[in-house]
Design a protein around this motif. Structure first.
Motif, PDB file in Angstrom:
ATOM      1  N   MET A   1       3.183 -12.378  -0.437  1.00 47.63           N
ATOM      2  CA  MET A   1       3.174 -10.939  -0.620  1.00 47.63           C
ATOM      3  C   MET A   1       2.355 -10.282   0.481  1.00 47.63           C
ATOM      4  O   MET A   1       1.383 -10.846   0.966  1.00 47.63           O
ATOM      5  N   LYS A   2       2.730  -9.071   0.807  1.00 42.85           N
ATOM      6  CA  LYS A   2       1.982  -8.262   1.768  1.00 42.85           C
ATOM      7  C   LYS A   2       1.214  -7.217   0.964  1.00 42.85           C
ATOM      8  O   LYS A   2       1.799  -6.407   0.250  1.00 42.85           O
ATOM      9  N   ILE A   3      -0.116  -7.265   1.082  1.00 43.23           N
ATOM     10  CA  ILE A   3      -1.015  -6.429   0.290  1.00 43.23           C
ATOM     11  C   ILE A   3      -1.806  -5.525   1.216  1.00 43.23           C
ATOM     12  O   ILE A   3      -2.255  -5.959   2.281  1.00 43.23           O
ATOM     13  N   MET A   4      -2.024  -4.285   0.771  1.00 46.19           N
ATOM     14  CA  MET A   4      -2.844  -3.361   1.546  1.00 46.19           C
ATOM     15  C   MET A   4      -4.016  -2.880   0.698  1.00 46.19           C
ATOM     16  O   MET A   4      -3.890  -2.708  -0.519  1.00 46.19           O
ATOM     17  N   VAL A   5      -5.150  -2.667   1.372  1.00 44.92           N
ATOM     18  CA  VAL A   5      -6.365  -2.167   0.741  1.00 44.92           C
ATOM     19  C   VAL A   5      -7.108  -1.397   1.833  1.00 44.92           C
ATOM     20  O   VAL A   5      -6.963  -1.703   3.010  1.00 44.92           O
ATOM     21  N   GLY A   6      -7.871  -0.403   1.453  1.00 46.43           N
ATOM     22  CA  GLY A   6      -8.570   0.351   2.483  1.00 46.43           C
ATOM     23  C   GLY A   6      -9.869   0.950   2.001  1.00 46.43           C
ATOM     24  O   GLY A   6     -10.120   1.064   0.796  1.00 46.43           O
ATOM     25  N   GLY A   7     -10.710   1.326   2.964  1.00 50.04           N
ATOM     26  CA  GLY A   7     -11.968   1.976   2.641  1.00 50.04           C
ATOM     27  C   GLY A   7     -12.858   2.117   3.848  1.00 50.04           C
ATOM     28  O   GLY A   7     -12.512   1.720   4.957  1.00 50.04           O
ATOM     29  N   THR A   8     -14.037   2.675   3.597  1.00 49.49           N
ATOM     30  CA  THR A   8     -15.043   2.817   4.644  1.00 49.49           C
ATOM     31  C   THR A   8     -15.925   1.576   4.680  1.00 49.49           C
ATOM     32  O   THR A   8     -16.383   1.167   5.738  1.00 49.49           O
ATOM     33  N   PHE A   9     -16.142   0.975   3.509  1.00 52.17           N
ATOM     34  CA  PHE A   9     -16.885  -0.286   3.395  1.00 52.17           C
ATOM     35  C   PHE A   9     -18.258  -0.215   4.064  1.00 52.17           C
ATOM     36  O   PHE A   9     -18.617  -1.076   4.862  1.00 52.17           O
ATOM     37  N   ASP A  10     -19.015   0.850   3.727  1.00 53.48           N
ATOM     38  CA  ASP A  10     -20.332   1.013   4.328  1.00 53.48           C
ATOM     39  C   ASP A  10     -21.310   1.636   3.358  1.00 53.48           C
ATOM     40  O   ASP A  10     -21.130   2.787   2.985  1.00 53.48           O
ATOM     41  N   PRO A  11     -22.327   0.909   2.974  1.00 53.64           N
ATOM     42  CA  PRO A  11     -22.480  -0.519   3.221  1.00 53.64           C
ATOM     43  C   PRO A  11     -21.544  -1.324   2.311  1.00 53.64           C
ATOM     44  O   PRO A  11     -21.170  -0.871   1.237  1.00 53.64           O
ATOM     45  N   LEU A  12     -21.177  -2.496   2.779  1.00 55.17           N
ATOM     46  CA  LEU A  12     -20.288  -3.378   2.033  1.00 55.17           C
ATOM     47  C   LEU A  12     -21.020  -3.851   0.771  1.00 55.17           C
ATOM     48  O   LEU A  12     -22.040  -4.517   0.860  1.00 55.17           O
ATOM     49  N   HIS A  13     -20.518  -3.448  -0.399  1.00 49.59           N
ATOM     50  CA  HIS A  13     -21.202  -3.778  -1.650  1.00 49.59           C
ATOM     51  C   HIS A  13     -20.292  -4.591  -2.575  1.00 49.59           C
ATOM     52  O   HIS A  13     -19.134  -4.877  -2.227  1.00 49.59           O
ATOM     53  N   ASP A  14     -20.822  -4.972  -3.741  1.00 46.96           N
ATOM     54  CA  ASP A  14     -20.083  -5.847  -4.653  1.00 46.96           C
ATOM     55  C   ASP A  14     -18.754  -5.254  -5.114  1.00 46.96           C
ATOM     56  O   ASP A  14     -17.795  -5.988  -5.359  1.00 46.96           O
ATOM     57  N   GLY A  15     -18.658  -3.945  -5.237  1.00 40.08           N
ATOM     58  CA  GLY A  15     -17.383  -3.313  -5.578  1.00 40.08           C
ATOM     59  C   GLY A  15     -16.355  -3.529  -4.486  1.00 40.08           C
ATOM     60  O   GLY A  15     -15.192  -3.856  -4.754  1.00 40.08           O
ATOM     61  N   LEU A  37      -9.602   0.215   7.600  1.00 40.38           N
ATOM     62  CA  LEU A  37     -11.017   0.555   7.759  1.00 40.38           C
ATOM     63  C   LEU A  37     -11.094   1.932   8.412  1.00 40.38           C
ATOM     64  O   LEU A  37     -10.537   2.145   9.495  1.00 40.38           O
ATOM     65  N   THR A  38     -11.767   2.865   7.739  1.00 44.93           N
ATOM     66  CA  THR A  38     -11.793   4.239   8.226  1.00 44.93           C
ATOM     67  C   THR A  38     -12.427   4.346   9.611  1.00 44.93           C
ATOM     68  O   THR A  38     -13.428   3.695   9.908  1.00 44.93           O
ATOM     69  N   SER A  39     -11.821   5.187  10.435  1.00 48.80           N
ATOM     70  CA  SER A  39     -12.354   5.469  11.767  1.00 48.80           C
ATOM     71  C   SER A  39     -13.664   6.233  11.615  1.00 48.80           C
ATOM     72  O   SER A  39     -13.964   6.779  10.550  1.00 48.80           O
ATOM     73  N   ASP A  40     -14.429   6.295  12.686  1.00 46.28           N
ATOM     74  CA  ASP A  40     -15.683   7.039  12.635  1.00 46.28           C
ATOM     75  C   ASP A  40     -15.440   8.513  12.300  1.00 46.28           C
ATOM     76  O   ASP A  40     -16.146   9.084  11.478  1.00 46.28           O
ATOM     77  N   SER A  41     -14.423   9.119  12.920  1.00 44.17           N
ATOM     78  CA  SER A  41     -14.185  10.547  12.673  1.00 44.17           C
ATOM     79  C   SER A  41     -13.759  10.801  11.229  1.00 44.17           C
ATOM     80  O   SER A  41     -14.192  11.768  10.615  1.00 44.17           O
ATOM     81  N   ALA A  54     -17.556  -0.156  14.826  1.00 43.72           N
ATOM     82  CA  ALA A  54     -17.726  -1.536  15.316  1.00 43.72           C
ATOM     83  C   ALA A  54     -18.633  -2.346  14.391  1.00 43.72           C
ATOM     84  O   ALA A  54     -18.361  -3.525  14.131  1.00 43.72           O
ATOM     85  N   ASP A  55     -19.685  -1.727  13.865  1.00 47.91           N
ATOM     86  CA  ASP A  55     -20.596  -2.426  12.950  1.00 47.91           C
ATOM     87  C   ASP A  55     -19.902  -2.715  11.624  1.00 47.91           C
ATOM     88  O   ASP A  55     -20.036  -3.815  11.068  1.00 47.91           O
ATOM     89  N   ARG A  56     -19.164  -1.733  11.104  1.00 52.84           N
ATOM     90  CA  ARG A  56     -18.460  -1.924   9.834  1.00 52.84           C
ATOM     91  C   ARG A  56     -17.362  -2.970   9.983  1.00 52.84           C
ATOM     92  O   ARG A  56     -17.143  -3.797   9.094  1.00 52.84           O
ATOM     93  N   TYR A  57     -16.685  -2.964  11.125  1.00 52.64           N
ATOM     94  CA  TYR A  57     -15.641  -3.956  11.422  1.00 52.64           C
ATOM     95  C   TYR A  57     -16.255  -5.357  11.434  1.00 52.64           C
ATOM     96  O   TYR A  57     -15.713  -6.284  10.836  1.00 52.64           O
ATOM     97  N   ARG A  58     -17.399  -5.494  12.097  1.00 52.79           N
ATOM     98  CA  ARG A  58     -18.090  -6.792  12.178  1.00 52.79           C
ATOM     99  C   ARG A  58     -18.490  -7.282  10.783  1.00 52.79           C
ATOM    100  O   ARG A  58     -18.253  -8.442  10.429  1.00 52.79           O
ATOM    101  N   ASP A  59     -19.090  -6.394   9.979  1.00 49.31           N
ATOM    102  CA  ASP A  59     -19.526  -6.790   8.638  1.00 49.31           C
ATOM    103  C   ASP A  59     -18.337  -7.182   7.763  1.00 49.31           C
ATOM    104  O   ASP A  59     -18.404  -8.154   7.003  1.00 49.31           O
TER     105      ASP A  59
END
Length: 159
Positions: A1-15, A37-41, A54-59
């Motif tokens: 299956m192809k699944i999509m999910v999205g967010g800002t993920f900052d800070p990356l938490h248990d949710g 992953l949301t862009s900075d803007s 870049a930091d959120r992408y790395r985490d």
């Protein structure tokens, strides 16, 4: 299956971690998970500071790699709440209670474009020790940590 999910993920938490794990569970070993992953803007509309993309992408990459997923995965930059979900061919979207209305909006817009609706898998928001949702805003305010543990501050009276 192809699944999509999205967010800002900052800070990356248990949710966030639950949301991402669920996406990989649904994808199965031969599937694909697209993480928006949301862009900075776009992320800067939040009420609290946001780390650079870049930091959120790395985490996010570090966390996903730690899961040792069998499914393939990729991260796409989001410039709005929809990303490629309106036109892409995929099977399911993983959302939280908080973002469920966005999932419904995605399916409505897909219908308007003549695209099939996708399954929406909603996870419950993870609760902190105090029974309230873990959220990035609460973490940034210093109320809780990324696992929902209360942060106890020493008041001036206790000093």
């Amino acid at each position: 299956m192809k699944i999509m999910v999205g967010g800002t993920f900052d800070p990356l938490h248990d949710g966030h971690r639950l949301l991402i794990r669920r996406a990989f569970e649904l994808a199965h070993p031969d599937g694909l998970v697209i993480i928006g992953l949301t862009s900075d803007s776009f992320a800067n509309r939040k009420s609290h500071p946001i780390h650079p993309y870049a930091d959120r992408y790395r985490d996010l990459t570090t966390y996903i790699t730690s899961l040792h997923p069998k499914a393939r995965w990729e991260i796409e930059e989001l410039h709005d709440q929809y990303g490629s979900t309106l036109d892409a061919d995929f099977d399911a979207l993983v959302v939280s209670e908080e973002t469920f209305p966005v999932g419904q909006s995605i399916n409505q817009k897909r219908r308007e474009r003549g695209k099939p609706c996708v399954e929406i898998h909603m996870i419950r928001c993870v609760l902190a020790e105090d029974g309230r949702w873990i959220s990035s805003t609460r973490i940034w305010r210093g109320e809780i940590d990324t696992h929902g543990r209360l942060i106890h501050r020493i008041s001036q009276k206790e000093e």
